[in-house]
Design a protein around this motif. Structure first.
Motif, short mmCIF file in Angstrom:
data_model
loop_
_atom_site.label_atom_id
_atom_site.label_comp_id
_atom_site.label_asym_id
_atom_site.label_seq_id
_atom_site.Cartn_x
_atom_site.Cartn_y
_atom_site.Cartn_z
N SER A 8 7.94 2.84 -1.66
CA SER A 8 9.14 3.54 -1.19
C SER A 8 10.28 3.27 -2.14
O SER A 8 10.64 2.11 -2.37
CB SER A 8 9.51 3.09 0.23
OG SER A 8 8.52 3.45 1.16
N THR A 18 8.24 8.44 -1.44
CA THR A 18 7.17 7.58 -0.95
C THR A 18 5.82 8.02 -1.49
O THR A 18 5.59 9.20 -1.75
CB THR A 18 7.10 7.58 0.60
OG1 THR A 18 6.68 8.88 1.04
CG2 THR A 18 8.43 7.23 1.20
N MET A 19 4.94 7.04 -1.65
CA MET A 19 3.56 7.32 -2.05
C MET A 19 2.65 6.30 -1.39
O MET A 19 2.86 5.09 -1.52
CB MET A 19 3.38 7.23 -3.57
CG MET A 19 1.91 7.41 -4.01
SD MET A 19 1.61 7.01 -5.75
CE MET A 19 2.44 8.38 -6.54
N ALA A 20 1.66 6.79 -0.65
CA ALA A 20 0.59 5.93 -0.16
C ALA A 20 -0.38 5.76 -1.32
O ALA A 20 -1.01 6.73 -1.77
CB ALA A 20 -0.10 6.56 1.04
N GLY A 48 0.79 -1.23 0.00
CA GLY A 48 0.00 0.00 0.00
C GLY A 48 0.81 1.27 0.00
O GLY A 48 0.29 2.35 -0.31
N THR A 49 2.10 1.17 0.36
CA THR A 49 2.98 2.34 0.32
C THR A 49 4.20 1.98 -0.52
O THR A 49 4.87 0.99 -0.28
CB THR A 49 3.43 2.75 1.72
OG1 THR A 49 2.29 3.10 2.51
CG2 THR A 49 4.37 3.95 1.66
#
Length: 936
Positions: free
Chosen positions: A96, A150-152, A93-94
């Protein structure tokens, strides 16, 4: 492979034991912003069959592609993962992604979700990565300047497919126009839909490649001016290898590609960075330090040791990977001024000091793990993870590590276990083998004195002193400086753990700065090492270490694989035993001197028995290396010969046991042991009741039941457990406090409904006259076939004590009929017949069968003695009981029964037997009286 696996698959080592993910490196034009752009034109994009994404492994794509051109390496990674469950949703879900902004850029090409026929372009929808500067290794003194994007993932759901593609460029300042790629090649049982590794470059570039044979990779194909290597993944499962094989046989396949033609070129191109960094001005502080060392001693080896110590002690470790620091070293002057640096900085400073003192030296690259494989690898910097200094003094190599600790003149000649080094020189150097040599100084010296003055069947007092030299000893400096009592208590726990009767009374540490010597001193109590064997108390006096050498090359495919040997190491161990004064007749059996060599190991030992002192010394020297498989038979023969040389200390045949001593004498001998237990109790942590339990056990063993009860009362109050309750019940039972003993046993069973505890409780209830309760308890128990013989024996005794003697006999007869070869069933049948004086016809045959079936015949002999007694065969009964006491001198029940028989025969020695037996087990009097066995 998950996303973390993908990152690890793209790793190559940096100097000083860290690693850098190629997939997280950066562009020609270094940048601290995440870039978004189209997939590079040279990429052969993997296709995803949307009609089959719901089938097969959850990892659908794992695609790595590398492009080498003009000193720049671009690494592209494409990963598609199906989100099968909530755990996968959490893990994926995240996103990195890491990179080093001083070396290149991170470019995102695609972040998309596939949901059925729908394709959701997250980047096109405005989603962006956040940038974090996270020094994750700061606590390990690692400052690498890494950035993390990072991206959720917005809207990601179970059942979706998440696909991420990105590329990272590396233009390493230290490498100039040179390039390298190290690509891990995953093998089965890794499951993936589509996976491959590709490396390509313009055909006019001089590029070299190498990979393990297991990969089965063909030469690069060239088309349209581009050379290309491609590996389809996963590879076949790696062949099984013995754990003791050298690392080169056990390493995972890695595709190595680079532009260095040989080791000399790698050495030559890296050398200028380190040569320049080691140059210092004549008036610099570094030169002043060198002159100060020279003023202390004219000996160049001593100077080298002092210089290494200076760098180790005065310059703290800090990996500074900022601004090209991964391969570029810090200047020597800057390192000394800052008083910190990584392995490169420390090595450069040490090299500068040695050079100023006229000592020939070089900075060298090494691999700290699996270095035996280095000669087989493609020459690239990524093969190495550490840097040290090679000094040459009087024609001998010395390998000096500024990031280690505790180097002194005594150990400066130790050779670290790195196998090979690559010296960095202007003219270029080949690999140099770091030839091992036997250490002239020890890693460890251990002295232990064990005091058996009180008696060899009682716990012994001991004093253990250990001296640790070199890096291992340096760890004591912190312990001494901090004076942390809790740490000392933890050490104490580790020494006492798992040894019955053992407790630690004191622990102290010290550190000798001049010798870099850490000292540990432990005092305490330990259980006796003497064991009863063949009618003698015997101590295994073998002070040599574990001589097992179990290397096997029985499998045909292993027949030519060498065996790796541990090292380098030199340990010296001395043990001294103080034997009871006045107890003559100890005999030592074994060689006075031992000397053996096998498998790069040398062991020298000596044993001495003089008066009441027995001592043994052994020195073990091991060298790093390997032995050929063809040498194994010879080595194993030598090991077996060595192992066959048993050494043992035999106690006098007429020794006096503790239960044969009168109360006053036993108490006198026990005073020093009890004082040591008291000290151990005071030393232990507040919630550590181990020493208290050990003292209770000792008091029990010397038959001071009331004193043992006081300790057990506290244990029950502070550290209640079924085991402690059962133990206290046994002590209360010995003291004749029947109801309290039963209450504890019932409570233990309630806490932990164990069948064995229930059977003991049932038997005790029956002997207490509560036979109805006993039978009710026994009939409620679930009984396995394995426990049925033991259960039947207790059930029969309970039935007999209730008045139904014939019924008890029938129970045992039925059990024996069901298990005619079971030693427990046979023994209980024999015991029941003798105990209740019933069914004596044929009883001896049953008893003898039990003895014949038993691995430990003492209970069966005791049972048969009872039958002999009931039948009036007193001499036969005495003979069986004597045999029991030969095998187990402390068997109180047999001693008591022998006393009864002797008394009936008019032998006054019987009263001594009875008195001794009741000293050990006072409960015997009431128990045997229930069966009419009393003392007249």
């Amino acid at each position: 492979m998950n996303d973390k696996s993908i990152k690890s698959a793209l790793r190559f080592p940096l100097f000083c034991g860290t690693a850098l993910a190629i997939c997280c490196a950066n562009p020609v034009l270094a940048g601290e912003e995440v870039l978004y752009g189209d997939t590079p034109s040279w990429i052969d994009q993997a296709s995803l069959d949307t009609s089959a994404i719901d089938e097969g492994p959850s990892q659908l794509i794992a695609d790595w592609q590398h492009w080498l051109e003009d000193g720049v390496v671009t690494t592209y990674a494409d990963n598609a993962m199906r989100i099968d469950n909530p755990q996968a949703l959490m893990e994926q879900g995240t996103i990195s992604l890491d990179w080093l902004p001083d070396k290149g850029d991170l470019t995102i090409h695609r972040v998309e979700i596939l949901r059925g026929d729908e394709r959701i372009d997250l980047i096109g929808s405005g989603a962006e990565f956040d940038i974090l500067r996270r020094e994750q290794g700061l606590e390990q003194r690692l400052l690498d300047g890494q950035l993390t994007a990072t991206m959720a993932v917005p809207g990601l759901q179970v059942g979706d497919v998440l696909r991420v593609t990105r590329s990272v460029t590396i233009d390493d300042q230290a490498l100039g126009d040179e390039m390298q790629v190290l690509q891990f090649l995953g093998s089965e049982p890794w499951q993936v839909g589509f996976a491959r590794a590709v490396v390509s470059w313009p055909a006019d570039e001089d590029v070299y490649w190498r990979v393990e044979d297991h990969a089965g990779l063909a030469a690069p194909a060239t088309e349209n001016g581009v050379s290309r290597l491609e590996v389809v993944l996963p590879l076949a499962e790696l062949p099984e290898m013995p754990n003791d094989a050298p690392w080169r046989f056990r390493r995972n396949p890695v595709l190595r590609v680079g532009t260095y033609s040989d080791w000399q070129e790698l050495s030559r191109t890296m050398a200028p960075h380190f040569t320049e960094a080691a140059d210092v001005a004549p008036d610099s502080d570094v030169v002043a330090q060198a002159r100060a060392i020279m003023a202390k001693t004219p000996d160049p080896l001593h100077r080298a040791a002092l210089a290494t110590q200076l760098v180790q002690d005065e310059v703290s470790y800090l990996l500074n990977g900022l601004d090209g620091g991964n391969y570029l070293p810090q200047d020597a002057g800057e390192t000394w001024a800052n008083r910190y640096g990584d392995c490169k900085a420390k090595s450069v400073l040490l090299h500068a000091l040695l050079k100023e003192m006229g000592i020939q030296s070089q900075t060298v690259l090494v691999q700290t793990g699996g270095g035996d494989a280095i000669p087989e690898l493609l020459p690239v910097p990524g093969n190495f993870d550490h840097m040290i200094v090679r000094a040459q003094i009087d024609g001998q190599d010395y390998w000096l590590d500024g990031t280690s600790a505790a180097t002194r003149l005594a150990n400066v000649g130790w050779v670290p276990p790195f196998y090979y080094a690559l010296p960095l020189s202007a003219e270029g150097s080949d690999l140099v083998q770091m030839s091992q040599r036997e250490q002239t100084s020890p890693n460890l010296v251990m002295n232990v004195v064990t005091d058996y003055t009180a008696g060899i069947d009682l716990p012994a007092l001991y004093t253990l002193e250990m001296e640790f030299y070199g890096p291992q000893g340096a760890g004591f400096r912190k312990l001494v400086d901090e004076g942390d009592e809790d740490s000392l208590r933890e050490i104490a726990k580790s020494f006492a753990q798992g040894q019955d009767g053992s407790a630690v009374s004191s622990v102290s540490v010290d550190y000798n700065e001049e010798k870099a010597l850490g000292m540990l001193r432990v005092t305490g109590i330990t259980s006796s090492d003497f064991e009863w064997k063949d009618g003698r108390l015997v101590l295994d006096a073998d002070l040599k270490p574990d001589e097992a050498f179990s290397a096997s090359r029985a499998k045909p495919e292993w027949r030519d694989i060498p065996v790796a040997t541990n090292g380098p190491l030199r340990n010296h161990i001395v043990g001294e035993m103080i034997l009871p004064v006045g107890m003559d007749g100890f005999v030592f059996e074994g060689p006075d001197n031992i000397e053996v060599r096998y498998a790069n190991t040398r062991i020298v030992g000596a044993n001495t028995l003089k008066g009441n002192r027995f001592s043994g010394a052994v020195e073990v020297v091991q060298q790093l290396g390997e032995i050929g498989a063809d040498k194994l038979p010879e080595v194993k023969r030598e090991v077996r010969r060595f192992a066959s040389e048993e050494s043992r200390l035999l106690a006098p045949e007429d020794m006096v046991w503790r239960w044969q001593l009168d109360r006053k004498e036993l108490d006198k001998r026990s005073e020093p042991i009890l004082a040591a237990y008291e000290a151990a109790i005071e030393f232990a942590e507040e919630d550590d009741y181990g020493p208290l339990g050990e003292r209770a056990g000792f008091l029990h063993d010397i038959y001071r039941f009331e004193d043992a009860l006081l300790d057990l009362d506290k244990l029950v109050e502070e550290d209640t457990s079924a085991w402690v309750l059962q133990w206290r019940s046994n002590v209360l039972h010995s003291l004749g406090r029947t109801e309290s003993a039963l209450a504890d046993l019932q409570r233990a069973y309630d806490l932990e409904p164990d069948t064995d505890v229930a059977l003991i409780l049932g038997e005790r209830l029956a002997y207490a006259g509560r036979t109805d309760e006993a039978i009710e308890l026994l009939e409620s128990l679930p009984v396995s076939d394995e426990d049925s013989a033991y259960y039947a024996g207790i059930y029969a005794i309970g039935t007999g004590l209730s008045g139904d003697v014939a019924g008890g006999l029938a129970i045992m007869s039925e059990e024996v009929a069901d298990k005619p070869l079971n030693e427990t069933a046979l023994n209980y049948d024999c015991w029941y017949r003798g105990l209740f004086d019933t069914g004596l016809d044929g009883a001896l045959e049953i008893c003898t069968r039990a003895i014949e079936r038993a691995s430990n015949s003492t209970p069966m002999l005791d049972s048969r003695a009872m039958v002999h007694y009931r039948m009036g065969n007193f001499d036969a009964a005495i003979e069986d009981l004597n045999r029991v006491l030969e095998l187990n001198p402390g068997m109180a029940a047999s001693l008591y029964m022998r006393g009864i028989i002797r008394m009936e025969q008019g032998d006054r020695a019987g009263s001594d037997d009875i008195a001794t037996a009741l000293r050990m087990a006072p409960e015997l009097k009431a128990q045997y009286a229930r069966h009419g066995l009393t003392v007249n």
